[in-house]
Design an enzyme around this catalytic site. Sequence first.
Site, PDB file in Angstrom:
ATOM      1  N   LYS A  13      14.717  52.852  14.715  1.00  0.00           N
ATOM      2  CA  LYS A  13      15.345  54.157  14.972  1.00  0.00           C
ATOM      3  C   LYS A  13      15.363  55.036  13.721  1.00  0.00           C
ATOM      4  O   LYS A  13      15.028  56.206  13.773  1.00  0.00           O
ATOM      5  CB  LYS A  13      16.794  53.977  15.474  1.00  0.00           C
ATOM      6  CG  LYS A  13      16.914  53.294  16.816  1.00  0.00           C
ATOM      7  CD  LYS A  13      18.340  53.352  17.346  1.00  0.00           C
ATOM      8  CE  LYS A  13      19.332  52.585  16.485  1.00  0.00           C
ATOM      9  NZ  LYS A  13      19.107  51.136  16.436  1.00  0.00           N
ATOM     10  N   ARG A  88      26.960  54.353  21.188  1.00  0.00           N
ATOM     11  CA  ARG A  88      26.710  52.914  21.307  1.00  0.00           C
ATOM     12  C   ARG A  88      27.571  52.264  22.376  1.00  0.00           C
ATOM     13  O   ARG A  88      27.443  51.058  22.598  1.00  0.00           O
ATOM     14  CB  ARG A  88      27.007  52.246  19.969  1.00  0.00           C
ATOM     15  CG  ARG A  88      25.783  52.043  19.075  1.00  0.00           C
ATOM     16  CD  ARG A  88      26.291  51.467  17.787  1.00  0.00           C
ATOM     17  NE  ARG A  88      25.423  50.632  17.054  1.00  0.00           N
ATOM     18  CZ  ARG A  88      24.714  51.043  15.991  1.00  0.00           C
ATOM     19  NH1 ARG A  88      24.705  52.298  15.639  1.00  0.00           N
ATOM     20  NH2 ARG A  88      24.021  50.175  15.300  1.00  0.00           N
ATOM     21  N   ARG A 127      13.607  43.670   5.662  1.00  0.00           N
ATOM     22  CA  ARG A 127      13.598  45.064   5.216  1.00  0.00           C
ATOM     23  C   ARG A 127      14.409  45.324   3.959  1.00  0.00           C
ATOM     24  O   ARG A 127      15.419  44.673   3.690  1.00  0.00           O
ATOM     25  CB  ARG A 127      14.020  46.007   6.343  1.00  0.00           C
ATOM     26  CG  ARG A 127      15.508  46.182   6.534  1.00  0.00           C
ATOM     27  CD  ARG A 127      15.759  47.203   7.639  1.00  0.00           C
ATOM     28  NE  ARG A 127      17.125  47.093   8.129  1.00  0.00           N
ATOM     29  CZ  ARG A 127      17.568  47.649   9.245  1.00  0.00           C
ATOM     30  NH1 ARG A 127      16.765  48.343  10.009  1.00  0.00           N
ATOM     31  NH2 ARG A 127      18.825  47.515   9.608  1.00  0.00           N
ATOM     32  N   ARG A 160      20.696  45.847   2.845  1.00  0.00           N
ATOM     33  CA  ARG A 160      21.976  46.217   3.445  1.00  0.00           C
ATOM     34  C   ARG A 160      22.862  44.992   3.567  1.00  0.00           C
ATOM     35  O   ARG A 160      22.363  43.903   3.852  1.00  0.00           O
ATOM     36  CB  ARG A 160      21.738  46.803   4.841  1.00  0.00           C
ATOM     37  CG  ARG A 160      21.610  48.293   4.844  1.00  0.00           C
ATOM     38  CD  ARG A 160      21.180  48.814   6.187  1.00  0.00           C
ATOM     39  NE  ARG A 160      22.039  48.403   7.300  1.00  0.00           N
ATOM     40  CZ  ARG A 160      21.928  48.887   8.532  1.00  0.00           C
ATOM     41  NH1 ARG A 160      21.010  49.801   8.790  1.00  0.00           N
ATOM     42  NH2 ARG A 160      22.721  48.482   9.501  1.00  0.00           N
ATOM     43  N   ARG A 171      24.660  41.643  15.877  1.00  0.00           N
ATOM     44  CA  ARG A 171      24.503  43.081  16.176  1.00  0.00           C
ATOM     45  C   ARG A 171      23.634  43.280  17.411  1.00  0.00           C
ATOM     46  O   ARG A 171      23.900  44.164  18.230  1.00  0.00           O
ATOM     47  CB  ARG A 171      23.878  43.798  14.962  1.00  0.00           C
ATOM     48  CG  ARG A 171      24.908  44.043  13.851  1.00  0.00           C
ATOM     49  CD  ARG A 171      24.279  44.149  12.481  1.00  0.00           C
ATOM     50  NE  ARG A 171      23.347  45.235  12.317  1.00  0.00           N
ATOM     51  CZ  ARG A 171      22.386  45.248  11.383  1.00  0.00           C
ATOM     52  NH1 ARG A 171      22.230  44.242  10.552  1.00  0.00           N
ATOM     53  NH2 ARG A 171      21.598  46.276  11.288  1.00  0.00           N
TER      54      ARG A 171
END
Length: 230
Positions: A13, A88, A127, A160, A171
Site C-alpha cells: 500500500k 481498517r 523490508r 519498523r 497484524r
Amino acid sequence: MRLVLLGIPGAGKGTQASLLAEKYGIPAISTGAILREAIRDGLPVGERASRYMNRGQLVPDEVMAEIVRTRLQASDCRDGFLLDGFPRTLPQARMLTRLLEGLGQRLDAAVDIRVSPEVAVERIVGRLVCQQCGLSVQQRDLPAGGPYACPRCGGELGRRADDNIATARERIAVYLVQTRPVASYYARLMLLEEVDGELEIPATFAQIVERLERRRMAAASRQDRAGARG
Ligand code: AMP
C-alpha cells in the site's frame, strides 16, 4: 481523486500510495506513519497508540477518527487525497463516509491490493524503511553487505518496530477479521477495485491506474448524459 487503499500489511500500500500521489498530485496520508511520528515526537496520542501497535493490534476507532478528521480538513486535501491504512474497521469506514458527506465530498474508489499472507510476511520481514523519506525497500534488492542507504534520498534505512514475524502474523490476522469487511462495505457502494499485488511494482501500479481511469471515464459519460437530459 479521493481514494482509499486496502490490503493486508505487506501488500504494498505504501509503495503504491506514493506512486499514485505523484501521478494525481494528491497527498498520500498514512495513518500508520502519522502514529509513528506521534510516537517519535513523544505526543500523548503516540504513547497511547504504541501499546496497540507493538502488539499488532488496532488503535481504538475514536483515536483514529480524530486523527483522520483533522487531517482531511487540511487545505491540501481540498482537491483530493489518498488514505493508506484507513479505514481498517467498519465503524471507521462509516465514519469516513459521514465525514466526507459533511464536507460535500465522496470517494472515487477503494482499491484493494490483494496478496497472499505468505508473500506479505516475507515482504514485511525483508523490508527496510527510510527514516527520512519513508521509502520502503526490500533488503535483498540492496547491494550485499551494507551499510545501507536509502536509494531515493540517501537517508538512513531502519526496520519498523512492528516488522517482526510474530507481529506481522498478528497484524495480518487482525486484518482478515476486522478489515476484510471494509472491502465488502465498499463493494456494496460500488466503489471496490481489486488488483493483483503480487506483480512487479510497476505492473500493479498500471493495473490500479487503468481501473481508476476507467471509473473516471464512466463518471464523465454519466455526467454528459445527465447534462444532455437536463
Ligand atoms: P501501518 O503503517 O498501516 O502498517 O500501521 C501500523 C500500525 O498502526 C497498525 O498495526 C495499527 O496498530 C496502527 N494503525 C494504523 N492505521 C490504523 C487504523 N486505521 N486503525 C487502527 N489502527 C491503525
